[in-house]
Write a protein that holds these residues in place. Structure first.
Motif, PDB file in Angstrom:
ATOM      1  N   LYS A 210      22.829   3.419  -8.631  1.00 24.42           N
ATOM      2  CA  LYS A 210      23.400   3.317  -7.279  1.00 24.42           C
ATOM      3  C   LYS A 210      24.746   4.031  -7.204  1.00 24.42           C
ATOM      4  CE  LYS A 210      21.238  -1.004  -5.759  1.00 24.42           C
ATOM      5  NZ  LYS A 210      21.471  -2.438  -5.419  1.00 24.42           N
ATOM      6  N   TYR A 211      25.550   3.907  -8.270  1.00 28.40           N
ATOM      7  CA  TYR A 211      26.843   4.587  -8.286  1.00 28.40           C
ATOM      8  C   TYR A 211      26.655   6.102  -8.259  1.00 28.40           C
ATOM      9  CZ  TYR A 211      31.471   6.102  -9.789  1.00 28.40           C
ATOM     10  OH  TYR A 211      32.692   6.732  -9.855  1.00 28.40           O
ATOM     11  N   ALA A 212      25.681   6.592  -8.999  1.00 26.58           N
ATOM     12  CA  ALA A 212      25.406   8.033  -8.989  1.00 26.58           C
ATOM     13  C   ALA A 212      25.002   8.489  -7.592  1.00 26.58           C
ATOM     14  CB  ALA A 212      24.296   8.357  -9.984  1.00 26.58           C
ATOM     15  N   LEU A 213      24.135   7.726  -6.942  1.00 30.09           N
ATOM     16  CA  LEU A 213      23.684   8.096  -5.594  1.00 30.09           C
ATOM     17  C   LEU A 213      24.836   8.073  -4.595  1.00 30.09           C
ATOM     18  CD1 LEU A 213      20.322   6.094  -5.466  1.00 30.09           C
ATOM     19  CD2 LEU A 213      20.590   8.561  -5.745  1.00 30.09           C
ATOM     20  N   SER A 214      25.675   7.049  -4.672  1.00 30.72           N
ATOM     21  CA  SER A 214      26.799   6.969  -3.733  1.00 30.72           C
ATOM     22  C   SER A 214      27.817   8.076  -3.997  1.00 30.72           C
ATOM     23  CB  SER A 214      27.477   5.603  -3.828  1.00 30.72           C
ATOM     24  OG  SER A 214      28.064   5.408  -5.102  1.00 30.72           O
ATOM     25  N   THR A 215      28.002   8.457  -5.266  1.00 29.01           N
ATOM     26  CA  THR A 215      28.926   9.550  -5.600  1.00 29.01           C
ATOM     27  C   THR A 215      28.381  10.882  -5.096  1.00 29.01           C
ATOM     28  OG1 THR A 215      29.632   8.341  -7.584  1.00 29.01           O
ATOM     29  CG2 THR A 215      30.203  10.674  -7.458  1.00 29.01           C
ATOM     30  N   ILE A 216      27.092  11.087  -5.249  1.00 27.92           N
ATOM     31  CA  ILE A 216      26.453  12.293  -4.692  1.00 27.92           C
ATOM     32  C   ILE A 216      26.697  12.365  -3.192  1.00 27.92           C
ATOM     33  CG2 ILE A 216      24.205  13.331  -4.158  1.00 27.92           C
ATOM     34  CD1 ILE A 216      23.254  12.333  -6.916  1.00 27.92           C
ATOM     35  N   HIS A 217      26.565  11.230  -2.528  1.00 29.17           N
ATOM     36  CA  HIS A 217      26.779  11.174  -1.079  1.00 29.17           C
ATOM     37  C   HIS A 217      28.244  11.426  -0.729  1.00 29.17           C
ATOM     38  CE1 HIS A 217      26.432   9.811   3.089  1.00 29.17           C
ATOM     39  NE2 HIS A 217      27.437   8.978   2.862  1.00 29.17           N
ATOM     40  N   ASP A 218      29.164  10.752  -1.448  1.00 30.24           N
ATOM     41  CA  ASP A 218      30.588  10.881  -1.144  1.00 30.24           C
ATOM     42  C   ASP A 218      31.087  12.300  -1.383  1.00 30.24           C
ATOM     43  OD1 ASP A 218      30.583   8.209  -0.533  1.00 30.24           O
ATOM     44  OD2 ASP A 218      31.429   7.559  -2.455  1.00 30.24           O
ATOM     45  N   LEU A 219      30.553  12.955  -2.412  1.00 32.15           N
ATOM     46  CA  LEU A 219      30.965  14.328  -2.712  1.00 32.15           C
ATOM     47  C   LEU A 219      30.276  15.348  -1.812  1.00 32.15           C
ATOM     48  CD1 LEU A 219      30.985  14.243  -6.633  1.00 32.15           C
ATOM     49  CD2 LEU A 219      32.970  14.309  -5.113  1.00 32.15           C
ATOM     50  N   GLU A 220      29.311  14.882  -1.053  1.00 28.06           N
ATOM     51  CA  GLU A 220      28.554  15.741  -0.123  1.00 28.06           C
ATOM     52  C   GLU A 220      27.907  16.917  -0.865  1.00 28.06           C
ATOM     53  OE1 GLU A 220      31.379  16.792   2.905  1.00 28.06           O
ATOM     54  OE2 GLU A 220      31.144  14.887   3.960  1.00 28.06           O
ATOM     55  N   LEU A 221      27.235  16.591  -1.959  1.00 30.45           N
ATOM     56  CA  LEU A 221      26.516  17.636  -2.681  1.00 30.45           C
ATOM     57  C   LEU A 221      25.396  18.195  -1.813  1.00 30.45           C
ATOM     58  CD1 LEU A 221      26.106  16.292  -6.336  1.00 30.45           C
ATOM     59  CD2 LEU A 221      28.012  17.540  -5.317  1.00 30.45           C
ATOM     60  N   THR A 222      25.273  19.497  -1.791  1.00 28.17           N
ATOM     61  CA  THR A 222      24.204  20.132  -1.023  1.00 28.17           C
ATOM     62  C   THR A 222      22.861  19.885  -1.702  1.00 28.17           C
ATOM     63  OG1 THR A 222      24.316  22.210  -2.252  1.00 28.17           O
ATOM     64  CG2 THR A 222      25.828  21.949  -0.369  1.00 28.17           C
ATOM     65  N   PRO A 223      21.759  20.068  -0.988  1.00 33.33           N
ATOM     66  CA  PRO A 223      20.445  19.933  -1.626  1.00 33.33           C
ATOM     67  C   PRO A 223      20.301  20.807  -2.873  1.00 33.33           C
ATOM     68  CG  PRO A 223      20.182  19.962   0.745  1.00 33.33           C
ATOM     69  CD  PRO A 223      21.637  20.256   0.473  1.00 33.33           C
ATOM     70  N   GLN A 224      20.856  22.017  -2.845  1.00 36.50           N
ATOM     71  CA  GLN A 224      20.785  22.894  -4.015  1.00 36.50           C
ATOM     72  C   GLN A 224      21.559  22.307  -5.190  1.00 36.50           C
ATOM     73  OE1 GLN A 224      19.014  25.641  -4.671  1.00 36.50           O
ATOM     74  NE2 GLN A 224      19.901  25.645  -6.735  1.00 36.50           N
ATOM     75  N   MET A 225      22.715  21.727  -4.906  1.00 33.74           N
ATOM     76  CA  MET A 225      23.497  21.089  -5.967  1.00 33.74           C
ATOM     77  C   MET A 225      22.770  19.877  -6.520  1.00 33.74           C
ATOM     78  SD  MET A 225      27.334  21.283  -4.359  1.00 33.74           S
ATOM     79  CE  MET A 225      28.187  22.859  -4.107  1.00 33.74           C
ATOM     80  N   GLN A 226      22.126  19.103  -5.645  1.00 33.62           N
ATOM     81  CA  GLN A 226      21.377  17.933  -6.101  1.00 33.62           C
ATOM     82  C   GLN A 226      20.196  18.342  -6.977  1.00 33.62           C
ATOM     83  OE1 GLN A 226      20.596  14.800  -3.141  1.00 33.62           O
ATOM     84  NE2 GLN A 226      22.108  15.757  -1.793  1.00 33.62           N
ATOM     85  N   HIS A 227      19.788  19.594  -6.844  1.00 31.81           N
ATOM     86  CA  HIS A 227      18.698  20.116  -7.664  1.00 31.81           C
ATOM     87  C   HIS A 227      19.104  20.205  -9.138  1.00 31.81           C
ATOM     88  CE1 HIS A 227      14.828  22.115  -7.912  1.00 31.81           C
ATOM     89  NE2 HIS A 227      15.355  23.116  -8.583  1.00 31.81           N
ATOM     90  N   GLN A 228      20.402  20.087  -9.423  1.00 30.43           N
ATOM     91  CA  GLN A 228      20.906  20.132 -10.791  1.00 30.43           C
ATOM     92  C   GLN A 228      21.069  18.742 -11.400  1.00 30.43           C
ATOM     93  OE1 GLN A 228      23.957  23.324  -9.018  1.00 30.43           O
ATOM     94  NE2 GLN A 228      24.455  22.821 -11.139  1.00 30.43           N
ATOM     95  N   VAL A 229      20.694  17.704 -10.646  1.00 35.55           N
ATOM     96  CA  VAL A 229      20.900  16.324 -11.074  1.00 35.55           C
ATOM     97  C   VAL A 229      19.549  15.641 -11.263  1.00 35.55           C
ATOM     98  CG1 VAL A 229      21.937  14.105 -10.490  1.00 35.55           C
ATOM     99  CG2 VAL A 229      23.079  16.229  -9.812  1.00 35.55           C
ATOM    100  N   TYR A 230      19.383  14.962 -12.408  1.00 32.56           N
ATOM    101  CA  TYR A 230      18.129  14.264 -12.709  1.00 32.56           C
ATOM    102  C   TYR A 230      18.416  12.819 -13.091  1.00 32.56           C
ATOM    103  CZ  TYR A 230      17.347  19.216 -13.818  1.00 32.56           C
ATOM    104  OH  TYR A 230      17.333  20.579 -13.789  1.00 32.56           O
ATOM    105  N   PHE A 231      17.397  11.996 -12.928  1.00 34.18           N
ATOM    106  CA  PHE A 231      17.445  10.619 -13.397  1.00 34.18           C
ATOM    107  C   PHE A 231      16.285  10.414 -14.366  1.00 34.18           C
ATOM    108  CE2 PHE A 231      19.458  10.667  -9.253  1.00 34.18           C
ATOM    109  CZ  PHE A 231      20.585   9.880  -9.435  1.00 34.18           C
ATOM    110  N   GLY A 232      16.456   9.490 -15.308  1.00 35.72           N
ATOM    111  CA  GLY A 232      15.401   9.275 -16.288  1.00 35.72           C
ATOM    112  C   GLY A 232      15.279   7.828 -16.731  1.00 35.72           C
ATOM    113  N   GLN A 233      14.030   7.352 -16.860  1.00 38.63           N
ATOM    114  CA  GLN A 233      13.738   6.034 -17.409  1.00 38.63           C
ATOM    115  C   GLN A 233      12.493   6.136 -18.291  1.00 38.63           C
ATOM    116  OE1 GLN A 233      14.026   6.011 -13.678  1.00 38.63           O
ATOM    117  NE2 GLN A 233      16.233   5.786 -14.016  1.00 38.63           N
TER     118      GLN A 233
END
Length: 581
Positions: free
Chosen positions: A484-507
């Motif tokens: 949740k912190y990662a998602l809220s930080t992505i939102h607060d930093l206003e990462l573009t869709p292209q920038m979000q393409h560099q971010v992954y999650f894993g379980q």
């Protein structure tokens, strides 16, 4: 013979100083420069980075969403309908029962013994059937490529990618594990100096599986076994290339050579461990300038170059050249070369198959050398896109310093920085070893401190991507708050869709589906670690998963509760034969 000499006069920041990578004008010799926050306040310095051109894909539908529109960040991880719509009633019931069994201490503690007894009593066919209906079916994808493809395709249909992991482990006795470890650390050459106790093998800690439940352990059983491990990893990379587009494969370097070479370089390990002396394993000052340069990877694996010729320093008192490495026999030199050549073969295959190779983290007495090797690999293979990824364990006190240093190096050298962020897998082992051998505990004081460190490094990387940094980062975590912190930080930093393409999650497969699938369905790039292998040979892996789940689920019944609630909801609505959508 040409020899490269280290300069003892290099000045770096102390680990307690926050480091910010600063871009400077390129020169013929690549150099790395650090400037503290205080220095930045007194200088007119601009940070220049390049927008990542990395083009790596997960499931196509999620890919398209990520590029075309903003990905939702406020995701409800308590929505049981969305979380489990990919599962049949049978799969939900099996998951709930497996998690319930994981809370039974006796069953988990003696799982391996019970499994062997069951196999002897029931026979191979019935034992395999029962395992498919329980732990194996829940945590493992299957034995062959067709079975694996079925699981991977199902994940992909719900926006989730796959990290294939060959989960076969040998069930070694404690005595054999200790003997293998101690024998692998012997040398036919008497060292000219003694290294610190921390980097020496110790019989009481030679079975590296003790107090480690969430990581696989490899023991050296000869060069042929290392070749076998390499071939298994190569097949895994091929399987990833055949079943996914731009997927991941995970490897451990201790599977590819004698761990002696990671600990025997103890003097280098001490020099390169930033929290101790701020020197690095494969970095050198070639022109006596006070800056540190990378050694070319091709020199590392060249058969005509000896390691004793590559790593020398000038004694500041005598002016004589001294080797940083203890002497190796010709066979030991050849073994060390073969270890690096195996690593190179895996990286080459990953590049060919459009697969990203994640190098898992290991114990602190191995990790400095591993990290330096991985950074050399990045420098060679990550020029156009991320192929190689290193792992950073946030329970280590040195994690921030290590990550900042490597990130700045990638900027200076101009390659893509790939990393996986984890909490860590060896905490009890590391603490006990530090206590017994009387060196500083490398682990954060508390779980809360580890969480804070994880979130801090998470934010550092997202801010780097926001600035246009060439980095790909995977946040591997089962912790809902961190996600949740990662998602809220992505939102607060206003990462573009292209920038979000560099971010992954894993379980891990079979764990935290209530986090994974909502992320995938929302369009985030999320992956499951997908183990595979024959039933008999993955029993140690399954035993570790049961142990890990006991520690997680005994304190929180959230996932179990959600599974039972969803099954009850379906039955009450008459969805007895529910088919996943």
């Amino acid at each position: 013979m040409h020899r490269t000499v280290f300069n003892h006069g290099i000045k770096l920041l102390k680990p307690t100083q926050r480091c910010i990578p600063v871009a400077v004008l390129p020169t013929r010799q690549s150099r790395l420069l650090y400037i503290s926050n205080h220095s930045l306040q007194n200088r007119n310095v601009s940070i220049k980075t390049e927008l990542s051109g990395t083009n790596v894909a997960q499931p196509k539908d999620a890919n398209n969403v990520a590029h075309k529109q903003e990905v939702p960040w406020d995701i409800d991880f308590t929505n049981i309908v969305e979380a489990y719509k990919s599962k049949s009633n049978y799969e939900i019931f099996r998951a709930a029962m497996v998690f319930q069994l994981c809370t039974i201490g006796f069953l988990v503690e003696h799982g391996m013994t019970i499994s062997k007894y069951m196999k002897k009593v029931t026979g191979k066919w019935l034992f395999k059937k029962s395992m498919n209906m329980s732990f194996y079916g829940h945590f493992v994808a299957g034995e062959n490529q067709d079975e694996i493809r079925g699981v991977v395709d199902k994940l992909s249909a719900h926006g989730v990618g796959a990290i294939l992991d060959y989960a076969v482990e040998e069930d070694l006795s404690e005595e054999k594990a200790e003997k293998l470890e101690m024998d692998s650390c012997k040398s036919n050459v008497t060292p000219e100096y003694e290294t610190m106790d921390r980097y020496q093998p110790h019989r009481e800690f030679s079975d590296r599986r003790k107090k480690v439940v969430s990581a696989r352990t490899y023991f050296y059983e000869g060069e042929a076994k290392c070749d076998d491990n390499m071939n298994i990893f190569l097949k895994c990379i091929d399987a990833v290339g055949a079943t996914t587009d731009g997927g991941f494969a995970a490897v451990k370097l201790t599977a590819l050579g004698r761990p002696q070479f990671l600990t025997k370089a103890a003097k280098l390990g001490i020099l390169m461990s930033r929290d101790e002396s701020q020197k690095w394993f494969t970095w050198m000052d070639r022109d006596d300038s006070g800056y540190v340069d990378l050694l070319d990877w091709n020199e590392m694996i060249a058969k005509h170059r000896k390691f004793s010729d590559l790593f020398v320093v000038l004694n500041p008192e005598t002016g004589d050249e001294e080797s940083l490495l203890p002497k190796f026999t010709d066979e030991e030199e050849a073994q060390m070369k073969r270890m690096l050549i195996r690593v190179d073969a895996l990286a080459q295959r990953a590049l060919e198959k459009n697969v990203r190779l994640m190098i898992d983290a290991e114990q602190t007495y191995f990790q400095p050398a591993i990290s330096r090797i991985v950074m050399e690999m990045m420098r060679k293979f990550n020029r156009k896109k991320t192929v190689i990824m290193n792992t950073y364990q946030c329970y280590l006190k040195s994690a921030e310093d290590n990550l900042c240093t490597d990130l700045a190096l990638s900027q200076r050298e101009g390659f893509h920085f790939g990393l996986k962020l984890v909490r860590g897998a060896y905490m009890e082992h590391e603490r006990e070893r530090a206590k017994q051998l009387s060196y500083d505990d490398p682990i954060q004081p508390s779980y809360e401190d580890t969480n804070r460190n994880y979130n801090k490094l998470l934010k550092i990387m997202l801010e780097h991507i926001k600035q246009g940094g060439k980095a790909d980062v995977m946040f591997a975590s089962h912790n809902e708050d961190s996600v949740k912190y990662a998602l809220s930080t992505i939102h607060d930093l206003e990462l573009t869709p292209q920038m979000q393409h560099q971010v992954y999650f894993g379980q891990l497969l079979g764990m935290c589906d209530h986090i994974t699938f909502p992320l995938g369905q929302a369009g985030h790039r999320v992956f499951k670690y997908v183990p595979f292998g024959p039933v008999d040979e993955v029993l140690p892996y399954l035993h570790r998963r049961a142990q890990e789940n006991r520690s997680v689920l005994s304190g929180s019944s959230l996932e179990r509760s959600m599974l039972w609630r969803e099954l009850r909801r379906r039955l009450l609505k008459g969805q007895i034969f529910y088919k996943p959508t």
